[in-house]
Design a protein around this motif. Structure first.
Motif, mmCIF file in Angstrom:
data_model
loop_
_atom_site.group_PDB
_atom_site.id
_atom_site.type_symbol
_atom_site.label_atom_id
_atom_site.label_comp_id
_atom_site.label_asym_id
_atom_site.label_seq_id
_atom_site.Cartn_x
_atom_site.Cartn_y
_atom_site.Cartn_z
ATOM 1 N N VAL A 1 -37.066 16.603 -42.877
ATOM 2 C CA VAL A 1 -36.520 17.090 -41.612
ATOM 3 C C VAL A 1 -35.462 18.167 -41.840
ATOM 4 N N TYR A 2 -35.274 18.958 -40.791
ATOM 5 C CA TYR A 2 -34.128 19.870 -40.684
ATOM 6 C C TYR A 2 -33.210 19.303 -39.612
ATOM 7 N N TRP A 3 -31.896 19.416 -39.820
ATOM 8 C CA TRP A 3 -30.970 18.963 -38.778
ATOM 9 C C TRP A 3 -29.829 19.966 -38.649
ATOM 10 N N PHE A 4 -29.174 19.931 -37.497
ATOM 11 C CA PHE A 4 -28.020 20.787 -37.239
ATOM 12 C C PHE A 4 -26.989 19.968 -36.486
ATOM 13 N N SER A 5 -25.725 20.212 -36.769
ATOM 14 C CA SER A 5 -24.663 19.492 -36.083
ATOM 15 C C SER A 5 -23.334 20.185 -36.322
ATOM 16 N N MET A 6 -22.644 20.521 -35.239
ATOM 17 C CA MET A 6 -21.294 21.064 -35.351
ATOM 18 C C MET A 6 -20.260 19.931 -35.382
ATOM 19 N N GLU A 7 -20.702 18.687 -35.159
ATOM 20 C CA GLU A 7 -19.777 17.557 -35.121
ATOM 21 C C GLU A 7 -19.702 16.823 -36.453
ATOM 22 N N ARG A 8 -20.758 16.879 -37.244
ATOM 23 C CA ARG A 8 -20.816 16.123 -38.502
ATOM 24 C C ARG A 8 -20.954 17.076 -39.678
ATOM 25 N N GLY A 9 -20.102 16.885 -40.694
ATOM 26 C CA GLY A 9 -20.268 17.659 -41.908
ATOM 27 C C GLY A 9 -21.547 17.271 -42.627
ATOM 28 N N THR A 10 -22.067 18.161 -43.455
ATOM 29 C CA THR A 10 -23.373 17.938 -44.073
ATOM 30 C C THR A 10 -23.337 17.871 -45.596
ATOM 31 N N MET A 11 -22.191 18.181 -46.217
ATOM 32 C CA MET A 11 -22.132 18.210 -47.677
ATOM 33 C C MET A 11 -21.809 16.815 -48.204
ATOM 34 N N ALA A 12 -22.855 16.004 -48.279
ATOM 35 C CA ALA A 12 -22.729 14.617 -48.708
ATOM 36 C C ALA A 12 -24.077 14.148 -49.238
ATOM 37 N N ASP A 13 -24.078 12.982 -49.879
ATOM 38 C CA ASP A 13 -25.344 12.413 -50.354
ATOM 39 C C ASP A 13 -26.232 12.012 -49.184
ATOM 40 N N ARG A 14 -25.611 11.430 -48.172
ATOM 41 C CA ARG A 14 -26.337 10.990 -46.975
ATOM 42 C C ARG A 14 -25.483 11.271 -45.747
ATOM 43 N N VAL A 15 -26.147 11.520 -44.623
ATOM 44 C CA VAL A 15 -25.450 11.795 -43.366
ATOM 45 C C VAL A 15 -26.143 11.056 -42.228
ATOM 46 N N ASN A 16 -25.378 10.725 -41.204
ATOM 47 C CA ASN A 16 -25.923 10.136 -39.979
ATOM 48 C C ASN A 16 -25.843 11.197 -38.890
ATOM 49 N N ILE A 17 -26.990 11.580 -38.356
ATOM 50 C CA ILE A 17 -27.077 12.709 -37.436
ATOM 51 C C ILE A 17 -27.694 12.240 -36.111
ATOM 52 N N PRO A 18 -27.159 12.713 -34.976
ATOM 53 C CA PRO A 18 -27.785 12.373 -33.692
ATOM 54 C C PRO A 18 -29.270 12.747 -33.686
ATOM 55 N N LYS A 19 -30.103 11.848 -33.196
ATOM 56 C CA LYS A 19 -31.547 12.059 -33.218
ATOM 57 C C LYS A 19 -31.955 13.347 -32.512
ATOM 58 N N ARG A 20 -31.193 13.721 -31.475
ATOM 59 C CA ARG A 20 -31.543 14.928 -30.717
ATOM 60 C C ARG A 20 -31.396 16.194 -31.552
ATOM 61 N N ASN A 21 -30.677 16.103 -32.678
ATOM 62 C CA ASN A 21 -30.434 17.280 -33.519
ATOM 63 C C ASN A 21 -31.298 17.306 -34.777
ATOM 64 N N VAL A 22 -32.303 16.456 -34.834
ATOM 65 C CA VAL A 22 -33.157 16.351 -36.021
ATOM 66 C C VAL A 22 -34.571 16.775 -35.656
ATOM 67 N N ARG A 23 -35.161 17.618 -36.507
ATOM 68 C CA ARG A 23 -36.507 18.122 -36.258
ATOM 69 C C ARG A 23 -37.364 18.010 -37.517
ATOM 70 N N PRO A 24 -38.652 17.691 -37.378
ATOM 71 C CA PRO A 24 -39.546 17.712 -38.545
ATOM 72 C C PRO A 24 -39.606 19.125 -39.126
ATOM 73 N N LEU A 25 -39.590 19.221 -40.431
ATOM 74 C CA LEU A 25 -39.730 20.521 -41.079
ATOM 75 C C LEU A 25 -41.215 20.857 -41.148
ATOM 76 N N PRO A 26 -41.624 22.018 -40.631
ATOM 77 C CA PRO A 26 -43.048 22.355 -40.640
ATOM 78 C C PRO A 26 -43.641 22.289 -42.048
ATOM 79 N N GLU A 27 -44.861 21.799 -42.139
ATOM 80 C CA GLU A 27 -45.540 21.666 -43.421
ATOM 81 C C GLU A 27 -45.628 23.018 -44.117
ATOM 82 N N GLY A 28 -45.337 23.032 -45.401
ATOM 83 C CA GLY A 28 -45.402 24.267 -46.169
ATOM 84 C C GLY A 28 -44.085 25.004 -46.270
#
Length: 303
Positions: A73-100
């Motif tokens: 998946v690709y995700w975006f969030s201005m509320e949560r930092g992303t430089m970590a081993d794992r992150v919890n992201i609102p579902k509305r901000n998560v999208r499947p990454l297109p194949e390829g």
């Protein structure tokens, strides 16, 4: 779990151990594969962006990773930092990454692509078919991607402006303008009619550009970045004498919901963007490399 954390504004992020929380009912846990160090990420991490908040601050606004069920998946969030081993992201901000799609390329270029995508999608009105676009700062990471995105959205003529003539010559441009060391020495006389200007440079460069503009049709100017400065001194006569609209593009000028509404289309377009230069660095080395100049392309962090 480890994450990068800015403990005081002005300091480089440190690699630290952190407690891991369980995802909420409207969140998804993602194992991070790659996250980009974009201009907005650096600005926020320095405490200089209007969305920086207060320290401690975990840098990052987007990334590519895998959910617990193995979905890429690709995700975006201005509320949560992303430089970590794992992150919890609102579902509305998560999208499947297109194949390829290359995960590292996506982490490095989707955010730069968003800058021109949202500018053209939400901050312009009624662009004609086969429009002409001028990209000021065309050799930057965002400017390079903007060339492909503008064409995908209907541009017939793409003009690039930047200081490095050699690099400009390697890009898929229809025309180019070389920025002079002194902004007032730049020759904009070859521009002709321009429907939209995407500006990543701003400052004196833009002041001279707008004063020199001789477009015979409406020109829609969109400020996106300030590589050359954050202030613009523009005589009123320029506004009175040009058929010109001036807007900015960024969070606030558009809503995060606007991003969510168009991100799937953007991800499909990004898959076809030519490979962009990327510098790949491990998360544990973030403090050592944070202040190092990246001569070309985008810095991407991997846990």
């Amino acid at each position: 779990m480890h994450q990068a954390q800015v403990q005081e504004w002005g300091q480089a992020p440190k690699y630290i151990e952190a407690n891991e929380s369980a995802p909420g009912p409207d969140e998804v846990r993602i194992t991070v594969l790659a996250t980009g160090v974009h201009q907005v990420v650096r600005s926020r991490a320095a405490g200089k962006h209007y969305s920086s908040g207060t320290p401690p601050h975990v840098p990052g606004v987007d990334g590519v990773g895998k959910t617990d069920d193995g979905q890429l998946v690709y995700w975006f969030s201005m509320e949560r930092g992303t430089m970590a081993d794992r992150v919890n992201i609102p579902k509305r901000n998560v999208r499947p990454l297109p194949e390829g799609t290359d995960p590292v390329q996506a982490a490095g270029i989707v955010n730069p692509a968003l800058s021109s995508w949202m500018a053209l999608k939400t901050r312009t009105e009624g662009l004609p078919a086969d429009f002409t676009v001028l990209i000021v700062g065309a050799t930057s990471a965002s400017g390079r991607v903007a060339i492909s995105l503008a064409r995908a959205l209907g541009a017939k003529k793409v003009i690039g402006a930047a200081r490095n003539k050699t690099v400009l010559g390697t890009l898929s441009l229809d025309a180019m303008v070389v920025l002079a060391d002194k902004p007032e020495d730049t020759d904009w006389s070859s521009l002709g009619d321009v429907d939209v200007i995407l500006d990543y440079v701003y400052g004196p460069v833009t002041a001279h550009l707008l004063a020199s503009l001789k477009s015979q049709r409406l020109t829609q100017y969109v400020h996106i970045g300030g590589l050359s400065g954050q202030e613009l001194l523009l005589p009123g006569a320029v506004l009175r004498s040009k058929n010109l609209t001036i807007r900015g593009s960024g969070p606030g000028a558009w809503r995060m919901q606007d991003v969510a509404d168009s991100i799937d289309e953007l991800l499909e377009v990004v898959k076809g963007v030519p490979e962009q230069p990327i510098k790949l660095v491990k998360l544990k080395d973030i403090e050592a490399v944070w202040d190092e100049p990246v001569s070309a392309g985008r810095l991407v962090i991997q846990p």
